[in-house]
Scaffold this motif. Sequence first.
Motif: not given
Length: 223
Positions: A171-199
């Motif tokens: 589950w933690l490996s899948l969470l990391g992959l989901l975090t990576a996908l979120t940062l790659l796709v939406v971090a530059s266009s969705v404000p505050w999405s960069e908080l996914v990484f410290p979470a």
Amino acid sequence: MQEKAEQVLETPRAAGLAGVVFALLLAAAIVLMRLGIPEGADALTAPGFTDSARRQAVRTALALVPFAGIFFLWFVGAVRAHIGEGEDRFLATVFLGSGLVFTATLFGAAAAAAAVLSVAHPAGTAPQPAAWDFGRHLGYTLMTEYAMRMAAVFACSMSVIGHRLRVLPRWLSLLGLLTALTLLVVASSVPWSELVFPAWSLVLSVYVILATGRARPRTAANA
């Protein structure tokens, strides 16, 4: 042998503690930066520099960033030491390289924000629009376009290594992959999405601390 085992067990605990501190510092810096230097159409009038509270928020964020970087590097080194010789060299290189580039880019974003702050002198006056727009866009571009994408590579490589070596649960490996996908796709266009990484870093660090606490009694019993 017992002393050596205790030394090995101290490494992941240190990694977890460093990761917790890093996650909290980075999250605080991102929030303060978002509040202090707004993004979008509302920021064209540079309101952050006519409000002393927002200027102080930026100063506080800039003071936190170097310490966040220090704890992140400690976290990276301790995690690599915990993984040991079993890690794949290709993934280990990507993991280490993305972590170093993330840290450097994060520092660059902080320097750009500091440049924006420096042109707001004297206090209570707004900077020139050209200087404001350049510094603000540079800071956010470095953070959302580059630093967060390096963070995505870091999270992805860490998740793959953890899954292959079975040092992370599925589950933690899948969470990391989901975090990576979120940062790659939406971090530059969705404000505050960069908080996914410290979470994600916080969750990973807490897991390492708990896993280390469970492993310590078993090792002591075997010794």
